[in-house]
Write a protein that holds these residues in place. Sequence first.
Motif, short mmCIF file in Angstrom:
data_model
loop_
_atom_site.label_atom_id
_atom_site.label_comp_id
_atom_site.label_asym_id
_atom_site.label_seq_id
_atom_site.Cartn_x
_atom_site.Cartn_y
_atom_site.Cartn_z
N ASP A 55 0.85 -1.07 0.05
CA ASP A 55 -0.17 0.05 0.13
C ASP A 55 0.87 1.36 0.02
OD1 ASP A 55 -2.37 -1.30 0.01
OD2 ASP A 55 -2.42 -1.58 2.21
N VAL A 56 1.35 1.44 -1.22
CA VAL A 56 2.29 2.83 -0.97
C VAL A 56 1.53 3.86 -1.57
CG1 VAL A 56 4.56 3.51 -2.43
CG2 VAL A 56 4.44 1.12 -1.94
N LEU A 57 1.90 5.20 -0.93
CA LEU A 57 1.41 6.33 -1.51
C LEU A 57 2.73 7.05 -1.96
CD1 LEU A 57 -0.83 8.29 -1.84
CD2 LEU A 57 0.06 9.42 0.19
N TYR B 123 3.04 6.19 -13.85
CA TYR B 123 3.32 5.01 -13.43
C TYR B 123 2.54 4.39 -12.26
CZ TYR B 123 6.75 5.32 -17.00
OH TYR B 123 7.72 5.43 -18.11
N ALA B 124 2.12 5.37 -11.23
CA ALA B 124 1.50 4.94 -10.04
C ALA B 124 0.09 4.32 -10.52
CB ALA B 124 1.12 5.97 -9.09
N ALA B 125 -0.62 4.80 -11.50
CA ALA B 125 -1.90 4.32 -12.07
C ALA B 125 -1.56 2.90 -12.59
CB ALA B 125 -2.35 5.30 -12.91
N ILE C 191 -0.08 0.68 -5.62
CA ILE C 191 0.35 2.00 -5.35
C ILE C 191 -0.61 3.09 -5.64
CG2 ILE C 191 2.09 3.40 -6.36
CD1 ILE C 191 4.01 1.08 -6.78
N LYS C 192 -0.78 4.09 -4.80
CA LYS C 192 -1.58 5.22 -5.21
C LYS C 192 -0.73 6.46 -5.18
CE LYS C 192 -5.84 3.54 -3.01
NZ LYS C 192 -5.50 2.39 -2.43
N SER C 193 -1.23 7.50 -5.92
CA SER C 193 -0.33 8.50 -6.08
C SER C 193 -0.95 9.90 -5.50
CB SER C 193 0.14 8.78 -7.32
OG SER C 193 -0.57 9.11 -8.33
N ALA C 194 -0.29 10.86 -4.93
CA ALA C 194 -0.76 12.28 -4.61
C ALA C 194 0.24 13.18 -5.04
CB ALA C 194 -0.90 12.32 -3.11
N VAL C 195 -0.11 14.37 -5.83
CA VAL C 195 0.61 15.12 -6.44
C VAL C 195 0.58 16.68 -5.86
CG1 VAL C 195 1.22 13.71 -8.47
CG2 VAL C 195 -0.32 15.78 -8.45
N LEU D 293 8.81 10.98 -4.64
CA LEU D 293 9.17 10.68 -5.95
C LEU D 293 9.95 11.74 -6.58
CD1 LEU D 293 9.04 7.96 -7.77
CD2 LEU D 293 7.33 8.08 -5.60
N ASN D 294 10.28 12.67 -6.11
CA ASN D 294 11.13 14.09 -6.46
C ASN D 294 12.41 13.40 -6.89
OD1 ASN D 294 8.83 15.58 -4.88
ND2 ASN D 294 9.80 16.70 -6.87
#
Length: 496
Positions: A158-160, A176-178, A184-188, A236-237
């Motif tokens: 369950d990586v964010l 890539y997260a999608a 994996i989920k992502s927030a920007v 992810l920077n």
Amino acid sequence: MFPEDIAPHIIPDPSGNLRYRCLGCEAEHSIEKLLYTCPDCGKVLLIEDGDFDRLKEIPGPVWRRIFDYRRMLKVPAMKGIYRYHEFIGPVLPLSSIVYLGEGHTPVVEANGLLQKKAGIRFFYKNDGQNPSASFKDRGMASAFSYINFLVNTGKVSDVLAICASTGDTSAAAALYAAYLKPHIKSAVLLPHKKVTPQQLSQPLGSGAAVFEIPGVFDDCMKVVEALADGYNVALLNSKNAWRILGQESYSYEIAQDFDYDMAGKVIVAPIGNAGNITAIMSGFLKFLEAGVIDSLPKIVGVQSEHANPVFQYYRETDPQKRRFQPVTVRPSVAQAAMIGNPVSMPRVIHLVDRYNAAAGRDRVFFVEVSEQAIMDWELTANHNGHIACTHGGESLAGLVAAMAAGRVSADETAIVDSTAHALKFAGFQDMYFTDSFPPEFGITPDPAIANTPELVRPDDLEAVPAPGAPLEGEAFDRFVNRTAEEIARRLNLKRL
Ligand SMILES: *Cc1c(COP(=O)(O)O)cnc(C)c1O
Ligand SMILES: [Zn+2]
């Protein structure tokens, strides 16, 4: 099939001994955990291979043939940046590698007119032809392949994935997260109103949580760092050293595309957070060390006058007197590089020293260019058949500036980085064409380049078609003929 000496190396097995190396206190840290800064001193990290010397057991000319034969492979994991697996992520099994079509972007020679204008032979490398339309996909393919490996081996779940962005990092991370859903989920985090509508549409379309933050990128970066320090998230920077490894592929591809002959070559790239220039230097150094190339190309890093902290630092010629000073950025059309306090500055300082030492002379140079020059060169390039983004314009303006400063001479050959696709920055083109830049950009359009659509609607036509209301019969014929006549008149066409 493959020649006997190449065949055993074509499909790589996991190997190597990767570890984080702190650029502050030089401590080593295991890669078992995701780290962004040194737990001991807080400085930035690079990833090194403790077993790099094993790569030297294969002679350089054999490596070249391995890479050249790998071009024939139909294995998806080896089609992108991992053609150079041993140099990018040797610990990864091919089963963990995420390939979305990144890397191996075209190298296109500038046409004769443009080379004449620039005064030098050069090629564009079109990194806008990556899946999310910028070079950031190279670094994301690497970082997400590693996270995928940690997921596959049960080390994380369950990586964010989280990042701050001037637009393209978030587009790439969200993509890539999608693809790696549901693990994996992502927030920007984006600076409010400081990314283009096209860039904003990308993480939204990928289904990321998108947050807009007041201020500029440097402010966003601080918020993301606070999140990465205090919560269970994957940053992810390009502070994440896995990003740098993946972006080294840019150098490996150039080496291969020019038959590993780097003599007389100049690599030109824009600098924002300085992750890309870090990776470019690191990549060429690794290929030199392993004997894949025999000399280092010259590197020119380019910044806008409106966001130039790296240029400012190196403007001081006495290394003892250099002091890094963040700058307050002003609006820039090279918006993805509008960064006043680059996270990778310590890496740049470290690698420029190593690069120049390995070359035995100064091989890395920095120039600054005006906003006007960026736009003029972007549009001039695109008028000659290219698809350069504003940063591609910045690179080309930088090449011309480097020649004027005597850093590059007309008998060299340049490879100019267009880091994203022109379409992402179409809004700046529109401002140029309609002369509507806010004054702080200081850009006056050159009428010879400006271009706007013309509406063709002859006054003597009573009826024209409209959506849902087509014309028929004589009215339609008249519309077609009169409109064609009008266009022929404006284009000065001769009748057959
Ligand atoms: C991120 C980015 C840059 C700047 O690269 P850094 O690694 O931050 O120096 C330049 N151009 C484009 C299009 C980018 O997305
Ligand atoms: Zn440290």
